[in-house]
Write a protein that holds these residues in place. Structure first.
Motif, mmCIF file in Angstrom:
data_model
loop_
_atom_site.group_PDB
_atom_site.id
_atom_site.type_symbol
_atom_site.label_atom_id
_atom_site.label_comp_id
_atom_site.label_asym_id
_atom_site.label_seq_id
_atom_site.Cartn_x
_atom_site.Cartn_y
_atom_site.Cartn_z
ATOM 1 N N VAL A 6 0.861 -1.169 0.000
ATOM 2 C CA VAL A 6 0.000 0.000 0.000
ATOM 3 C C VAL A 6 0.902 1.225 0.000
ATOM 4 O O VAL A 6 1.646 1.456 0.950
ATOM 5 N N GLY A 7 0.856 1.962 -1.102
ATOM 6 C CA GLY A 7 1.789 3.069 -1.319
ATOM 7 C C GLY A 7 2.978 2.541 -2.096
ATOM 8 O O GLY A 7 3.572 1.538 -1.710
ATOM 9 N N ASN A 8 3.299 3.167 -3.189
ATOM 10 C CA ASN A 8 4.383 2.683 -4.056
ATOM 11 C C ASN A 8 5.734 3.178 -3.545
ATOM 12 O O ASN A 8 6.407 3.976 -4.178
ATOM 13 N N VAL A 9 6.136 2.694 -2.381
ATOM 14 C CA VAL A 9 7.357 3.170 -1.728
ATOM 15 C C VAL A 9 8.574 2.335 -2.112
ATOM 16 O O VAL A 9 9.626 2.882 -2.465
ATOM 17 N N SER A 10 8.474 1.025 -2.069
ATOM 18 C CA SER A 10 9.650 0.189 -2.326
ATOM 19 C C SER A 10 10.188 0.375 -3.740
ATOM 20 O O SER A 10 11.366 0.158 -3.990
ATOM 21 N N PHE A 11 9.336 0.802 -4.662
ATOM 22 C CA PHE A 11 9.763 1.086 -6.040
ATOM 23 C C PHE A 11 10.941 2.046 -6.065
ATOM 24 O O PHE A 11 11.829 1.944 -6.908
ATOM 25 N N HIS A 12 10.980 2.972 -5.125
ATOM 26 C CA HIS A 12 12.011 4.005 -5.099
ATOM 27 C C HIS A 12 13.303 3.550 -4.429
ATOM 28 O O HIS A 12 14.292 4.280 -4.437
ATOM 29 N N TYR A 13 13.319 2.349 -3.873
ATOM 30 C CA TYR A 13 14.488 1.862 -3.158
ATOM 31 C C TYR A 13 15.008 0.531 -3.669
ATOM 32 O O TYR A 13 16.032 0.055 -3.219
ATOM 33 N N LYS A 14 14.315 -0.098 -4.568
ATOM 34 C CA LYS A 14 14.625 -1.451 -5.017
ATOM 35 C C LYS A 14 14.865 -1.438 -6.515
ATOM 36 O O LYS A 14 14.392 -0.559 -7.214
ATOM 37 N N ASP A 15 15.552 -2.430 -7.017
ATOM 38 C CA ASP A 15 15.738 -2.585 -8.454
ATOM 39 C C ASP A 15 14.365 -2.561 -9.110
ATOM 40 O O ASP A 15 13.524 -3.407 -8.847
ATOM 41 N N ARG A 16 14.142 -1.588 -9.954
ATOM 42 C CA ARG A 16 12.815 -1.371 -10.522
ATOM 43 C C ARG A 16 12.422 -2.385 -11.584
ATOM 44 O O ARG A 16 11.320 -2.352 -12.092
ATOM 45 N N GLY A 17 13.289 -3.289 -11.917
ATOM 46 C CA GLY A 17 12.976 -4.259 -12.950
ATOM 47 C C GLY A 17 12.389 -5.552 -12.436
ATOM 48 O O GLY A 17 12.073 -6.439 -13.211
ATOM 49 N N TYR A 18 12.221 -5.690 -11.118
ATOM 50 C CA TYR A 18 11.797 -6.974 -10.570
ATOM 51 C C TYR A 18 10.772 -6.764 -9.466
ATOM 52 O O TYR A 18 11.095 -6.316 -8.376
ATOM 53 N N TYR A 19 9.530 -7.053 -9.760
ATOM 54 C CA TYR A 19 8.478 -6.950 -8.767
ATOM 55 C C TYR A 19 7.619 -8.203 -8.810
ATOM 56 O O TYR A 19 7.290 -8.680 -9.884
ATOM 57 N N THR A 20 7.265 -8.695 -7.647
ATOM 58 C CA THR A 20 6.420 -9.880 -7.581
ATOM 59 C C THR A 20 5.203 -9.625 -6.707
ATOM 60 O O THR A 20 4.590 -10.562 -6.229
ATOM 61 N N HIS A 21 4.881 -8.363 -6.508
ATOM 62 C CA HIS A 21 3.740 -8.054 -5.649
ATOM 63 C C HIS A 21 2.856 -6.993 -6.301
ATOM 64 O O HIS A 21 3.277 -6.290 -7.211
ATOM 65 N N ASP A 22 1.627 -6.900 -5.798
ATOM 66 C CA ASP A 22 0.692 -5.875 -6.251
ATOM 67 C C ASP A 22 0.933 -4.588 -5.478
ATOM 68 O O ASP A 22 1.385 -4.613 -4.324
ATOM 69 N N VAL A 23 0.613 -3.451 -6.106
ATOM 70 C CA VAL A 23 0.770 -2.147 -5.471
ATOM 71 C C VAL A 23 -0.511 -1.348 -5.646
ATOM 72 O O VAL A 23 -1.053 -1.260 -6.749
ATOM 73 N N VAL A 24 -0.982 -0.767 -4.545
ATOM 74 C CA VAL A 24 -2.113 0.156 -4.568
ATOM 75 C C VAL A 24 -1.587 1.514 -4.120
ATOM 76 O O VAL A 24 -0.982 1.631 -3.052
ATOM 77 N N ASP A 25 -1.782 2.519 -4.963
ATOM 78 C CA ASP A 25 -1.364 3.887 -4.657
ATOM 79 C C ASP A 25 -2.303 4.818 -5.395
ATOM 80 O O ASP A 25 -2.395 4.760 -6.621
ATOM 81 N N LEU A 26 -3.010 5.649 -4.673
ATOM 82 C CA LEU A 26 -4.046 6.483 -5.273
ATOM 83 C C LEU A 26 -3.512 7.404 -6.360
ATOM 84 O O LEU A 26 -4.146 7.576 -7.394
ATOM 85 N N TYR A 27 -2.332 7.976 -6.170
ATOM 86 C CA TYR A 27 -1.862 9.024 -7.074
ATOM 87 C C TYR A 27 -0.730 8.627 -8.011
ATOM 88 O O TYR A 27 -0.638 9.147 -9.116
ATOM 89 N N GLU A 28 0.151 7.765 -7.572
ATOM 90 C CA GLU A 28 1.378 7.524 -8.341
ATOM 91 C C GLU A 28 1.134 6.682 -9.582
ATOM 92 O O GLU A 28 0.534 5.618 -9.520
ATOM 93 N N LYS A 29 1.623 7.181 -10.680
ATOM 94 C CA LYS A 29 1.553 6.468 -11.952
ATOM 95 C C LYS A 29 2.979 6.181 -12.392
ATOM 96 O O LYS A 29 3.817 7.072 -12.431
ATOM 97 N N VAL A 30 3.255 4.924 -12.693
ATOM 98 C CA VAL A 30 4.603 4.514 -13.075
ATOM 99 C C VAL A 30 4.526 3.839 -14.433
ATOM 100 O O VAL A 30 3.942 2.761 -14.557
ATOM 101 N N PRO A 31 5.092 4.481 -15.477
ATOM 102 C CA PRO A 31 5.072 3.861 -16.812
ATOM 103 C C PRO A 31 5.731 2.482 -16.784
ATOM 104 O O PRO A 31 6.803 2.300 -16.216
ATOM 105 N N GLY A 32 5.055 1.500 -17.356
ATOM 106 C CA GLY A 32 5.600 0.149 -17.427
ATOM 107 C C GLY A 32 5.420 -0.667 -16.166
ATOM 108 O O GLY A 32 5.880 -1.798 -16.090
ATOM 109 N N TRP A 33 4.753 -0.123 -15.164
ATOM 110 C CA TRP A 33 4.571 -0.855 -13.917
ATOM 111 C C TRP A 33 3.112 -0.782 -13.512
ATOM 112 O O TRP A 33 2.500 0.281 -13.529
ATOM 113 N N GLN A 34 2.546 -1.895 -13.125
ATOM 114 C CA GLN A 34 1.143 -1.976 -12.750
ATOM 115 C C GLN A 34 0.931 -1.434 -11.340
ATOM 116 O O GLN A 34 1.207 -2.125 -10.366
#
Length: 140
Positions: A6-34
């Motif tokens: 909840v909140g797209n926080v780890s995206f800013h601290y982790k290798d952005r090419g590897y995600y295995t979880h869902d993210v809910v964030d009211l405002y943040e839009k990330v091209p290429g990432w769900q």
């Protein structure tokens, strides 16, 4: 395992090419990432999550206690951090007797120490150090 952040926080601290979880964030839009652009106060997933992570996000919802209870309704395990000093966080503090706490010791080395409920009670945001000076952790 189904994991939600909840909140797209780890995206800013982790290798952005590897995600295995869902993210809910009211405002943040990330091209290429769900990222599900939903309000965590009203969003209900189609099925339960095994675990939910939220890092310094729920204090921005306007009703952190409602947000925590909503997350607990569809997640088996949670790890939620909320910094002190925002409107509504005292409700979370009062509602959960088994919280863990961290308190900032110094700014230069960004040093934090585990603290007791009494040590963090009444801690302000931006005082004496900029930003969070203590935060609570709800772990279930």
């Amino acid at each position: 395992k189904r994991i939600l952040e909840v909140g797209n926080v780890s995206f800013h601290y982790k290798d952005r090419g590897y995600y295995t979880h869902d993210v809910v964030d009211l405002y943040e839009k990330v091209p290429g990432w769900q990222v599900k652009n939903e309000d965590i106060l009203t969003w209900k997933p189609e099925s339960r999550y095994d675990a939910t992570l939220s890092i310094s996000t729920l204090e921005h919802t306007g009703d952190p206690l409602f947000a925590v209870n909503n997350i607990l309704s569809y997640s088996d395990h949670v790890f939620i951090t909320i910094p002190f000093g925002y409107h509504g966080v005292d409700k979370v503090f009062d509602a959960f007797p088994d919280l863990l706490f961290m308190r900032r010791i110094n700014l230069e080395e960004n040093e934090w120490r585990e603290a007791t409920r009494e040590e963090v009670k009444g801690t302000d945001y931006n005082t004496p150090f900029p930003f969070a000076n203590a935060f609570m952790i709800l772990k279930r």
